[in-house]
Every structure is written in structure tokens, then in C-alpha cells.
Design a protein around this motif. Structure first.
Motif, PDB file in Angstrom:
ATOM      1  N   CYS A  10       0.922  -1.440  -0.042  1.00 50.09           N
ATOM      2  CA  CYS A  10       0.165   0.009  -0.050  1.00 50.09           C
ATOM      3  C   CYS A  10       1.261   1.286   0.308  1.00 50.09           C
ATOM      4  CB  CYS A  10      -1.426  -0.026   1.179  1.00 50.09           C
ATOM      5  SG  CYS A  10      -0.579   0.437   2.598  1.00 50.09           S
ATOM      6  N   HIS A  24      -7.837  11.379  -2.840  1.00 52.72           N
ATOM      7  CA  HIS A  24      -8.325  10.627  -3.414  1.00 52.72           C
ATOM      8  C   HIS A  24      -9.131  12.202  -3.994  1.00 52.72           C
ATOM      9  CE1 HIS A  24      -6.630   6.742  -2.441  1.00 52.72           C
ATOM     10  NE2 HIS A  24      -5.828   7.126  -2.904  1.00 52.72           N
ATOM     11  N   SER A  39      -0.224  -1.296  -4.524  1.00 51.96           N
ATOM     12  CA  SER A  39      -1.428  -0.422  -3.854  1.00 51.96           C
ATOM     13  C   SER A  39      -1.635  -2.040  -4.008  1.00 51.96           C
ATOM     14  CB  SER A  39      -2.735   0.267  -5.011  1.00 51.96           C
ATOM     15  OG  SER A  39      -1.539   1.427  -4.628  1.00 51.96           O
ATOM     16  N   TYR A  58      -8.708  -2.285  -4.991  1.00 56.08           N
ATOM     17  CA  TYR A  58      -9.764  -1.744  -3.993  1.00 56.08           C
ATOM     18  C   TYR A  58     -10.592  -2.726  -3.256  1.00 56.08           C
ATOM     19  CZ  TYR A  58     -12.686   1.606  -2.000  1.00 56.08           C
ATOM     20  OH  TYR A  58     -13.439   2.776  -2.016  1.00 56.08           O
ATOM     21  N   TYR A  77      -7.945  -4.490   1.300  1.00 51.95           N
ATOM     22  CA  TYR A  77      -6.941  -2.425   0.872  1.00 51.95           C
ATOM     23  C   TYR A  77      -6.964  -1.929   2.220  1.00 51.95           C
ATOM     24  CZ  TYR A  77      -7.193   1.906  -1.467  1.00 51.95           C
ATOM     25  OH  TYR A  77      -6.602   2.568  -1.450  1.00 51.95           O
ATOM     26  N   GLU A 105      -1.029   4.350  -0.858  1.00 48.94           N
ATOM     27  CA  GLU A 105      -1.732   5.168  -0.130  1.00 48.94           C
ATOM     28  C   GLU A 105      -0.977   5.998   1.134  1.00 48.94           C
ATOM     29  OE1 GLU A 105      -4.133   2.588  -3.077  1.00 48.94           O
ATOM     30  OE2 GLU A 105      -2.371   2.319  -1.736  1.00 48.94           O
TER      31      GLU A 105
END
Length: 707
Positions: free
Chosen positions: A502, A551, A597, A600, A605, A505
Motif C-alpha cells: 500500500c 483521492h 496498491s 481496492y 485494502y 496510499e
């Protein structure tokens, strides 16, 4: 000086105190500069503006000291310079060194404790030298580099010079280093003192100039083995000091009332109001803009804010002249600058005649026993109060209104602000020093050595994070962490993030945590702002809410500004977060850390992101007790979730980004985590034998027994 009472709402007393009366200026010597027709930098004729500015420069006290200053710099390796704020030392001394040919093919560095000062001073000096900012004169602050290969004069924050020393331990690219605003004694400046003292031994060709606005420079002289001291007297007019007869209950309300009263009843002249931070300043600006038009007898009041996160274009507004009369023969307008303590010494604003000083500033405080560092609104020192009062006497005789009693000034304010190194978590400093190859921290030549306990706490924290091994040597992980211009915990979270799939993110979250708070909550639209925030809220807490905001902002693409306005978000913060993210991503790419990542739609996630956050912040966990209170793990401090949190319930385990000391102990920017993750990701830290008896210890022991 005439004693009199001013008819202000709370009543003011003028004491017979004279210790704020500035001394008369002494002429040092005549310095004369011959303007040449062709600029040695651009090889073009100087502009008309250059000659106009040159006349202003010649009137500065620093100009008179030019010959003496250059003589000392040529003769000695270290020079101490004391000059009142506004004497021109910051803008002129670096140029004098340049003009005297002391560059020797290298650059000149001038450090500033504050990013706003580095940017605005660089702009001013570029104008004075008739060059474009970013060419021969530039600035370097965290996450923003406005320099080029041709830059010969660089204004940079003290923290950035420290970072440069990591890659260039002897600072080979500089022939002269100027440590400006040394009296502020920031963490980075204090470390630079010790570092440069060592570098000077190994580089006899390097010159150091230490500049201070206060007269405690004897301490600097002693530290630098009796270096010569040059004093540039300021040209200050007398300042009348007024105190309140009774303590003020609400300094913010009293400050606004005082500004309006000055505007209504005092002769022309601009006002400088000192407040503690962005929120207070913006609130006061709105209030003043709402109230001042009602004063029909007075002219227009132009309110200009000044704080660190303000964009450069907005910062320049403080130098704009006050508005003229609204109609012919009408009363002239007045400028009111509402600033943090940056306006104390870092930036000089001409035209200020009235200063309103509530006597507070945000200061860092640190308690190593419970490992809590927090920004606290605290009373200023007497030295700061003198500096603030002095701002009123730059143009003509002025007045300073202190929103506290004379008794409080004498009895409650300390003489000097304590150096930041004595009230900070030293994790970043220790990591930096280790990276610079300084292993013997106990014998490092600090001007004011920090408490051994504070150093031990920092070493312990870096050991738990894996940046130092058990011998105290830097690990490969520590080497990487030191390259990020972030706190060690944020750096660890970033470096570890690829393991949890991740890193994309976590980059966004780290960027959002490195900029001012993005949520705006105006008094007149609190409900709408809360509803807007609710649209981004994540069930698991604030870190993921910040990710949602980022985002959504990125998806808005070209409509970012209107998107922010509609959703009560601070557009500047999000623009800044984009920039920070890009720079952090570059560092990750340099270390070949994978940018990945989790899908999703995969149920892992969000848990993966939360685990990555735990890998950096496992030392900032609180546990919900049966009593309904949260208790920080290991330190057993009772804390409450900050009212701004998105969590609508009380989870058993929470991770927090910061500890806020206000009316009670709050933890802010909070995310729900699982006890199992703590044992999995930081087994050494959560070892039962190291934990005091508490419910968290029992809960973790039960979890450990299950696995």
C-alpha cells in the motif's frame, strides 16, 4: 516621555518603565557604494528600480557598518554580529560578502529559522541585486527548492542546511555560512552550532557569521572561543508601553477590541497584532473586517494575515501600503497586520506604529517521562516582549499595548525563551547526527546540552523503530529513514509500506499529515462544514478519511479550487500535499521502494493501510479501559479522542498521530487498530515484561496466549 492614560475600554496604565526604550543610534562609519552601470550577474545595465532600492539600502544602519563587517570577516574565521531587527543585517550582510569577493567560486548560505522569512528575504535580495529569484539568489525550504546551478546566494531554513550536511558533511559547496536569527535557538540552529564548530576545524577556508537580534550574543562569543562581536545599533524611536490594569479573561477578544479602539481614536499609523496561529489569525481577520466598516469616522482598515503556511503571494501583501482616504478629504486608511511571532524578529514591516501584544505564542513542550511532545499556547519571554514592543518604533515614535498587567510582566515572564533543544523530542536530531557520523552524542558540543533522559528516550525510540541496532549504530533501514525530511515515525511508515502492498496510499497519507489541517470549519457554517466532512469520513478513523479527501481532490482534477470551496476544504493544504507527495515519491524511487496498491475491492485494502501506519506509530497507541477512558499504552496517560475525530464509537485500540494539550489531554488524528497487529508488528515493544500493570497488558497477554 509624557505619561498619560489612553481611553481604551479595559483601561490602560502607562508605567514609568524605561527598559523598552530603545537606545539612540550610533553612526559607525560612512559606507559608500559606487553603482556600476553593468550588473556582474546578468551582464545587463541595472534597472531604474535597482538605483531606487540602492538609495533605501544606503539608509540602513547595516550599510554604515559595511567596512567594519568585511574587515572582521576577512580577518577571523567566525564573526558574531548583533543588529536590531530592521537594521538590514539579513538582507545586506550576505551581499556585502558577495561584493567583497569572498565567495571564492563557491556559494554563500544564509539560514533562517522560518520558511516564510527564507522566502520573503530571498525575494527582497533578488530585487536589490536586480536579478530574478531562483537564478543568482534563491531559497530552499522543506519540499520547495527555488535555486539553480547559478545560485550564489542561498537563503534556506536551518533544517535544510542540516539535510545538506548529510550529503556534504564539510559543506564544501559554501565559502561562507551565515546563521541568522541565532537568538531564536531553534533545534536545527543549535545542532548547526555544534556541527559547524567541528567543520571549521577541518575547513580553514570556511567563514562563519552568527547573527542575532538580541544582546545575549556574549554566549555565542564564548561558545566560538572568543570570536569578535560587531554591534549594529538600530535606528529606533521611543516606544510608549501600556499595560492593562487587570488581567484579561479572553486575550483574543481583548486584542480585537484594542485594535478597533486604536483605529477609532489614534493618529494615522499601521497596527501589528501578535496572535498564536493560523486559526486565531484568520478568525481575528474576519472579526475585524466585520466590525471596522461600522466605524464611520475612521478610514478603511486593511487586515493582512501572516503565518507560516500562507502562500508567498499572500505573504507579500504585508508590505503593501495602507489604503488612502475613501473620499477626498476623508480619513486615511490603515493597515493591520495580524501575525504569529514570525513578525517579532524574522520579518520587518515598515510603517508599524502600534503593536498589540497579548503575551502568548505557540511553543513546543516535551515531557520525556511520558514521551509527549505538543504545541502549547504559552506566555512569551521578556526578551520576546521587548522585541515585539520594538516593532512599533521603526518609523516614528510608537505605542505598544500589552494585554497583561505590569506585575505579570515582571513576575511571570521568564527572561529568555528556553532553547528548543531543551523542550523537544530529539528523535529526528539523533537520527540526523547519526547519519552525519556523530556517534558520541553525550560529548557532542551542544551550546545547551539536553537532558540525558531526553537523549536516551530518542535512542530508545529509534532502536524500537529499527533505525539503530542494539549497539546504537545506524541500520540500513535507519540510513533510508534519515533521507526523508520527516519525523522518524512517518519515515518508518513509508519505508515499510511496500511490505503491506500500500505504498501509494501511505504516500498520500504521509503527505496529508505533513501539511496544515485540510478541514475548514467557519463559525457561521459549522453544521454545513461538519456535513461536508461526514461525506469523506471513514468508519475506521481519521487517517483513512484524509486518504478519501486526497483521492476525491485528485479526481476533481481541474476543478480543485471549487471542489475545495464546496466541501469546506483548505485548497492550499491540498495543493501543498500534492507537492509533498511528489517529492516523497522521488525519494522512494531513489531507494527502489516499490510503489504498489492492494486491489481496492480486496477486503485487505484498508487493513493493509492501517497495518502500515501501525508499523511506524506503534508507540502511539491508546487502549479503552472498562471505565470508558482511553489510557496511552505503557505511559498510562488518561486521554480523550479529539472532538474533530471521525470515529463515532470508542474502539478498544486506537493509534494516534498527535497528542494535544489543551483543557485536557486529547489525541488527534486517530485510527482504529487491532491488538493482534501490535504483537505481530512490534513484539519487542509490547513485550509483557516491559509493560506496567494495566488493562492493556492483560488484553495483550490474552491475545498472545491465543496465538
Amino acid at each position: 516621555m509624557a505619561k498619560r492614560k489612553l481611553d481604551l475600554p479595559s483601561g490602560w496604565d502607562k508605567p514609568p518603565a524605561s527598559d523598552d526604550r530603545p537606545s539612540k543610534s550610533i553612526k559607525l562609519e560612512d559606507g559608500q557604494a559606487e553603482g556600476t552601470a553593468i550588473s556582474p550577474f546578468t551582464n545587463k545595465p541595472y534597472s531604474q528600480r535597482y538605483y531606487e532600492i540602492l538609495e533605501t539600502r544606503k539608509r540602513l544602519p547595516a550599510w554604515e557598518a559595511k567596512k567594519n563587517f568585511i574587515k572582521l570577516v576577512k580577518k577571523y574565521q567566525v564573526t558574531i554580529l548583533v543588529g536590531e531587527t530592521g537594521s538590514g543585517k539579513t538582507t545586506q550582510c550576505a551581499q556585502f560578502i558577495l561584493d567583497a569577493g569572498l565567495r571564492n567560486g563557491k556559494a554563500i548560505a544564509c539560514t533562517q529559522p522560518r520558511r516564510v522569512a527564507a522566502m520573503s528575504v530571498a525575494q527582497r535580495v533578488a530585487d536589490e541585486m536586480d536579478v530574478t529569484l531562483g537564478s543568482f539568489v534563491g531559497y530552499l525550504i522543506r519540499f520547495e527548492d527555488c535555486t539553480s546551478a547559478t545560485t550564489v546566494l542561498k537563503y534556506l531554513t536551518d533544517g535544510m542546511l542540516l539535510r545538506e550536511a548529510m550529503a556534504d558533511p564539510l559543506l564544501e559547496k559554501y565559502s561562507v555560512v551565515i546563521l541568522d536569527e541565532a537568538h531564536e535557538r531553534t533545534l536545527a540552529t543549535d545542532v548547526l552550532f555544534g556541527l559547524l564548530k567541528e567543520v571549521l576545524k577541518n575547513r580553514p577556508d570556511l567563514k562563519l557569521v552568527v547573527m542575532s537580534a538580541t544582546l545575549d550574543a556574549q554566549k555565542f562569543q564564548k561558545y566560538f572561543d572568543g570570536a569578535p562581536l560587531l554591534n549594529i545599533p538600530g535606528r529606533l524611536h521611543p516606544v510608549e508601553i501600556f499595560y492593562t490594569p487587570e488581567p484579561e479573561k479572553d486575550y483574543l477578544e481583548a486584542a480585537i477590541r484594542t485594535v478597533l479602539q486604536i483605529h477609532a481614536s489614534e493618529p494615522a499609523g499601521d497596527i501589528l497584532l501578535f496572535l498564536t496561529g493560523e486559526e486565531e489569525i484568520e478568525g481575528a481577520k474576519k472579526q475585524l473586517e466585520k466590525e471596522s466598516p461600522k466605524m464611520v469616522e475612521a478610514g478603511e482598515l486593511m487586515v493582512v494575515p501572516l503565518y507560516a503556511s500562507l502562500p508567498p503571494a499572500m505573504q507579500q501583501k504585508i508590505f503593501e501600503p495602507a489604503p488612502g482616504p475613501a473620499y477626498e478629504g476623508g480619513p486615511p486608511g490603515r493597515k493591520c497586520v495580524v501575525a504569529t511571532n514570525i513578525a517579532e524578529t524574522s520579518i520587518t514591516i515598515d510603517g508599524i506604529v502600534y503593536v498589540v501584544d497579548p503575551g502568548f505564542a505557540k511553543q513546543k513542550v516535551y515531557n520525556p517521562r511520558i514521551r509527549v511532545e505538543s504545541l502549547l499556547v504559552s506566555p512569551i519571554s521578556k526578551a520576546s516582549a521587548h522585541q515585539r514592543a520594538g516593532r512599533a518604533g521603526r518609523t516614528r515614535p510608537g505605542k505598544c499595548f500589552r494585554l497583561y498587567t505590569e506585575k505579570a510582566f515582571e513576575a511571570e515572564l521568564v527572561e529568555q525563551t528556553y532553547p528548543e533543544i531543551l523542550r523537544s523530542n530529539l528523535g529526528s536530531v539523533v537520527l540526523t547526527l547519526k547519519k552525519l557520523g556523530i556517534d558520541d552524542l553525550v560529548h557532542f558540543d551542544f551550546m545547551d546540552p539536553p537532558a540525558p533522559e531526553t537523549l536516551m528516550r530518542a535512542l530508545e525510540m529509534l532502536n524500537y523503530l529499527g533505525a539503530l541496532n542494539d549497539e546504537g549504530d545506524m541500520t540500513e533501514l535507519g540510513e533510508m529513514m534519515a533521507e526523508f525530511p520527516l519525523d522518524p515515525q512517518l519515515a518508518k511508515m513509508l519505508v515499510d509500506s511496500p511490505k503491506f502492498n500500500c505504498s501509494n496510499e501511505i504516500l498520500s497519507i504521509a503527505a496529508m499529515l505533513s501539511v496544515p489541517h485540510c478541514f475548514v470549519r467557519p463559525r457561521e457554517a459549522m453544521r454545513e462544514a461538519d456535513e461536508a466532512k461526514g461525506r469523506f469520513s471513514h468508519l475506521d478513523g481519521d487517517h483513512l478519511t484524509l486518504l478519501n479527501v486526497f483521492h476525491a481532490y485528485k479526481q476533481a482534477q481541474g476543478a480543485g479550487k471549487s471542489f475545495c470551496y464546496d466541501n469546506f476544504l483548505n485548497h492550499r493544504s491540498l495543493l501543498s500535499a500534492e507537492n509533498v507527495r511528489t517529492q516523497l515519491q522521488r525519494i522512494m524511487e531513489r531507494f527502489q521502494l516499490r510503489l504498489v496498491s492492494t486491489n481496492y475491492h480486496d477486503k485487505a485494502y484498508y487493513p493493509n493501510i492501517r497495518k502500515a501506519i501501525v508499523s511506524g506509530f506503534f508507540m502511539q497507541i491508546a487502549h479503552l479501559e472498562r471505565s470508558g477512558h482511553f489510557l496511552t499504552v505503557k505511559d498510562n496517560q488518561v486521554v480523550a479522542l479529539h472532538p474533530s475525530t471521525c470515529l463515532d464509537h470508542k474502539p478498544e485500540w486506537v493509534l494516534y498521530h498527535e497528542f494535544v494539550l489543551t483543557s485536557k489531554n486529547y489525541i488527534r488524528t486517530v485510527t482504529q487498530v487491532r491488538g493482534e497487529w501490535l504483537l505481530e508488528l512490534a513484539p519487542a515493544y509490547f513485550s509483557p515484561s516491559d509493560m506496567p500493570a494495566c488493562e492493556a497488558k492483560t488484553a495483550l497477554a490474552k491475545l498472545a496466549a491465543r496465538t
